[in-house]
Design a protein around this motif. Sequence first.
Motif, short mmCIF file in Angstrom:
data_model
loop_
_atom_site.label_atom_id
_atom_site.label_comp_id
_atom_site.label_asym_id
_atom_site.label_seq_id
_atom_site.Cartn_x
_atom_site.Cartn_y
_atom_site.Cartn_z
N ASP A 285 0.87 -1.17 0.00
CA ASP A 285 0.00 0.00 0.00
C ASP A 285 0.91 1.22 0.00
O ASP A 285 1.44 1.62 1.03
N TRP A 286 1.09 1.81 -1.17
CA TRP A 286 2.01 2.93 -1.30
C TRP A 286 1.41 4.25 -0.80
O TRP A 286 2.15 5.20 -0.56
N ALA A 287 0.10 4.33 -0.68
CA ALA A 287 -0.56 5.61 -0.44
C ALA A 287 -0.02 6.37 0.79
O ALA A 287 0.32 7.56 0.67
N PRO A 288 0.10 5.75 1.98
CA PRO A 288 0.60 6.51 3.13
C PRO A 288 2.02 7.01 2.92
O PRO A 288 2.35 8.14 3.29
N TRP A 289 2.85 6.16 2.33
CA TRP A 289 4.25 6.53 2.11
C TRP A 289 4.35 7.69 1.12
O TRP A 289 5.07 8.67 1.35
N LEU A 290 3.61 7.62 0.02
CA LEU A 290 3.63 8.68 -0.97
C LEU A 290 3.05 9.98 -0.42
O LEU A 290 3.56 11.07 -0.71
N SER A 291 1.99 9.88 0.36
CA SER A 291 1.38 11.08 0.95
C SER A 291 2.36 11.79 1.88
O SER A 291 2.46 13.02 1.88
N LEU A 295 4.07 15.60 1.10
CA LEU A 295 4.03 16.70 2.05
C LEU A 295 5.44 17.20 2.35
O LEU A 295 5.68 18.41 2.40
N ALA A 296 6.37 16.26 2.52
CA ALA A 296 7.75 16.64 2.83
C ALA A 296 8.39 17.42 1.69
O ALA A 296 9.08 18.42 1.90
N LEU A 297 8.16 16.99 0.45
CA LEU A 297 8.78 17.63 -0.70
C LEU A 297 8.17 18.99 -1.03
O LEU A 297 8.76 19.79 -1.75
N SER A 298 6.97 19.24 -0.54
CA SER A 298 6.29 20.50 -0.84
C SER A 298 6.61 21.58 0.18
O SER A 298 6.17 22.72 0.03
N TRP A 308 15.11 14.19 -1.70
CA TRP A 308 15.01 13.09 -2.67
C TRP A 308 15.97 11.97 -2.33
O TRP A 308 15.63 10.78 -2.47
N GLN A 309 17.17 12.31 -1.89
CA GLN A 309 18.13 11.28 -1.52
C GLN A 309 17.59 10.44 -0.36
O GLN A 309 17.67 9.20 -0.37
N ALA A 310 17.00 11.12 0.61
CA ALA A 310 16.45 10.41 1.77
C ALA A 310 15.27 9.53 1.35
O ALA A 310 15.14 8.38 1.78
N MET A 311 14.41 10.07 0.49
CA MET A 311 13.24 9.32 0.05
C MET A 311 13.64 8.08 -0.75
O MET A 311 13.12 6.97 -0.51
N GLY A 329 2.26 -4.26 2.82
CA GLY A 329 1.45 -3.13 3.25
C GLY A 329 1.99 -2.41 4.44
O GLY A 329 1.27 -1.69 5.11
N LYS A 330 3.27 -2.60 4.76
CA LYS A 330 3.83 -2.00 5.96
C LYS A 330 4.73 -0.80 5.69
O LYS A 330 5.50 -0.41 6.54
N LEU A 331 4.62 -0.23 4.49
CA LEU A 331 5.41 0.96 4.23
C LEU A 331 4.95 2.08 5.16
O LEU A 331 3.76 2.27 5.33
#
Length: 332
Positions: A285-291, A295-298, A308-311, A329-331
Amino acid sequence: MTELFPWQATSQNYLLQLIASDRLPHAMLFSGTHGIGKGRLVEWLAHRLLCHQPTSQGACGVCRSCLLLKAGSHPDLIQIESDKASIGVDLIRQAITSLSETAHQQGARVVIIEHAQNMTESASNALLKTLEEPGRQSFLLLTSPSASQLMATITSRCQNYVVPVPDENIALEWLQQQGSDATEAHLRLNCGAPLVTQKFVSDGNHLRLDAFLVRMLGVLKGQVPAQELVDEAVADSPESFAWLCALLLDVQKVMAGASKDYLVFANHWTELQGVAAMYDHQCPDWAPWLSRWQLALSGRGLNLSMQWQAMLSELSLQLGAESALTLSGKLP
């Protein structure tokens, strides 16, 4: 006269049927994805309404009214344009005043408001009375990406016509006829919008996308993120994050058993299958990780390169070191 795009035949026929049966509303909102030609469709309809000798396909192109339209000087067509980020009340009031006058060409009067979502609250309120009682042979044609972006009092007084996304094959054929190198992947990445896709390719974004995908697929296969990828991602930000989201969702779809017809990057089908096989087709489940990372990149004042390096390091660690159970699903 205005020529419609080949994918707009269905919309054209629908509007012509409304006109023929005298059921065309006096106020219509044309909503839909950016870059599918809503403005072109509205302009075509306005020309048809103003034409004195319309054909079965639209305006005739030769009557006095059509000649005035070609010259850009038709007194009964008002197009709201603003060089600012918003459409102010003064522009709307001018349009309302024009509708209250007798038609100069003894026919219809049409007001076009493109990007109607940019109307200020006072401008929207000023338009309400006219939307309710536009007057005989008066038409207000609005465009917006979504009806939800306008005040409810505006949308409730308009008939909303959702302009459909073009058939993919028709859109690709048109792009090829324009000399574009756009592919299925480029069209899907841009939500099926041919005009946006055409600009995407003409601006050279497809080349940067291709380079990004090659490096990101390497990360998904367990390679350490290269500094070149970080530099390119920062240079292409914020589009690069959207590309990453689309790629990860494609991986998720493959892990869930989807066919290539449902992928954005179907041209990388073999590589995506390889990535899915590495993780036993467990669907994360990528959604929480991407969200969280969106937020961090914005955030303001951040070093995007470090972010980006950290991500990417976190992504590489998750994919390369965690078990299939964790991937399911544990991202974070």
